[in-house]
Design a protein around this motif. Structure first.
Motif, PDB file in Angstrom:
ATOM      1  N   ILE A 203      -9.173  -6.641 -18.246  1.00  0.00           N
ATOM      2  CA  ILE A 203      -7.953  -6.536 -17.458  1.00  0.00           C
ATOM      3  C   ILE A 203      -8.276  -6.948 -16.026  1.00  0.00           C
ATOM      4  N   ARG A 204      -7.470  -7.828 -15.475  1.00  0.00           N
ATOM      5  CA  ARG A 204      -7.618  -8.217 -14.073  1.00  0.00           C
ATOM      6  C   ARG A 204      -6.358  -7.801 -13.322  1.00  0.00           C
ATOM      7  N   LEU A 205      -6.558  -7.210 -12.152  1.00  0.00           N
ATOM      8  CA  LEU A 205      -5.457  -6.663 -11.373  1.00  0.00           C
ATOM      9  C   LEU A 205      -5.558  -7.098  -9.918  1.00  0.00           C
ATOM     10  N   PRO A 206      -4.420  -7.316  -9.262  1.00  0.00           N
ATOM     11  CA  PRO A 206      -4.448  -7.648  -7.827  1.00  0.00           C
ATOM     12  C   PRO A 206      -4.651  -6.405  -6.971  1.00  0.00           C
ATOM     13  N   VAL A 207      -5.494  -6.519  -5.955  1.00  0.00           N
ATOM     14  CA  VAL A 207      -5.735  -5.417  -5.026  1.00  0.00           C
ATOM     15  C   VAL A 207      -4.520  -5.212  -4.129  1.00  0.00           C
ATOM     16  N   GLY A 208      -4.218  -3.961  -3.823  1.00  0.00           N
ATOM     17  CA  GLY A 208      -3.128  -3.656  -2.906  1.00  0.00           C
ATOM     18  C   GLY A 208      -1.756  -3.667  -3.536  1.00  0.00           C
ATOM     19  N   GLN A 209      -1.675  -3.845  -4.851  1.00  0.00           N
ATOM     20  CA  GLN A 209      -0.397  -3.849  -5.555  1.00  0.00           C
ATOM     21  C   GLN A 209      -0.454  -2.867  -6.710  1.00  0.00           C
TER      22      GLN A 209
END
Length: 328
Positions: free
Chosen positions: A145-151
């Motif tokens: 799983i890849r996720l955007p930082v700050g969101q």
């Protein structure tokens, strides 16, 4: 001085707990890579402080009643001791802790701000689908799983055969994956890094070998990665490795976007080489590991549905493995 048994037992349990609080790492609740994990850490420390107060108060009352009094307590004194130690102290300590614990629950279930990720628990791997805002079709991956930082990203949890549970300790709490229903959680990474998730509900023979990497990326880097993942196979279709892939019937179970391989039984392999591990965390992503997996998947993950391809010649096995590893 000889300590009472209850105090000695409490010390024996408290010392390992304090020692464990110094542990950090990619799969540690103390790493605090996400806003939700930070809230849970704060809740833990407040609850630990409350437990310490209760421990001191209750054991203090015990010592007072058994060792501090040379004479038996009067009926009035005994009633006062029970009222203060057994009712007033727990009420004063536990009521604020309960209120604080309830206050953080809404944040743990907050809605996402755009991106939605559907995670399906399979046997024994993870199907991952990214749904950017306004998308009509997902970008499909597996075991990562890849996720955007700050969101804050909403995670939609889907089950098929048995109950699983997704737990990424460094980012937040766990949530069960139940066949026949859709559960939801959300995660808000606060710093870039690689964390480790795990199935936290016994789900069968290879439950312990059902892990996944979670990569928190800066928003711009994440957008570029997701755009690349949405593409198909491209030039690799003409490679000899693709011919072996077709000849061995791999497309019956696996998808390669941009080709005729549309299998949905196993993970999507379109960008296999870009993932950090193979087989849901059991092997590194190297050509040698891919060849070992093709040769004897049951040796690494008992009960897996994939058959062994040990009938292939060593040369063809290596050629196919190198080609699969190069799918980035």
């Amino acid at each position: 001085m000889i300590w009472p048994m209850s105090i000695r037992a409490s010390i024996c349990m408290a010392v390992p707990a304090f020692a464990a609080s110094g542990c950090t790492g990619v799969q540690s609740v103390f790493s605090d890579g996400g806003a939700d994990a930070m809230q849970l850490s704060q809740l833990f420390y407040w609850m630990l402080g409350g437990a310490a107060l209760l421990w001191v108060g209750m054991n203090g009352a015990f010592l007072y009643a058994t060792r501090g009094k040379s004479r038996p307590l009067s009926r009035k004194g005994a009633g006062r001791l029970i009222g203060l130690g057994g009712i007033a102290l727990p009420l004063v300590v536990l009521t604020p802790l309960l209120a604080y614990g309830l206050s953080v629950m809404p944040d743990q279930r907050a809605a996402g701000t755009g991106l939605r990720v559907t995670v399906t628990g399979e046997s024994w791997w993870w199907r991952v689908e990214y749904w950017p805002k306004g998308a009509t079709a997902p970008v499909v991956s597996a075991n990562e799983i890849r996720l955007p930082v700050g969101q804050r990203t909403e995670i939609e949890l889907v089950g098929r055969e048995v109950i699983h549970a997704l737990w990424i300790p460094a980012l937040g709490g766990k949530m069960d994956i139940v066949p026949g229903r859709v559960n939801r959680m959300s995660l808000h990474p606060v710093r870039a890094g690689v964390w480790r998730g795990q199935c936290a509900e016994f789900c069968g023979l290879s439950h312990a070998m059902m892990a996944l990497d979670v990569v928190a990326m800066e928003p711009g880097e994440f957008d570029n990665w997701l755009e690349a993942q949405a593409g198909g196979l491209g030039a690799g279709v003409t490679d000899a490795g693709f011919g072996l892939f077709q000849a061995q019937g791999c497309g019956g179970c696996h998808t390669l976007r941009g080709t005729g391989a549309r299998g949905a039984v196993g993970p999507d392999l379109t960008h296999l080489g870009s993932r950090m591990t193979l087989g849901a965390g059991v092997l590194p992503m190297t050509p040698e590991a891919v060849a070992d997996w093709l040769r004897a998947p049951q040796a690494f993950k008992p009960g897996v549905a994939m058959p062994a391809y040990d009938h292939m010649t060593p040369q063809d096995m290596q050629r196919l493995a190198v080609w699969l590893r190069g799918l980035e």
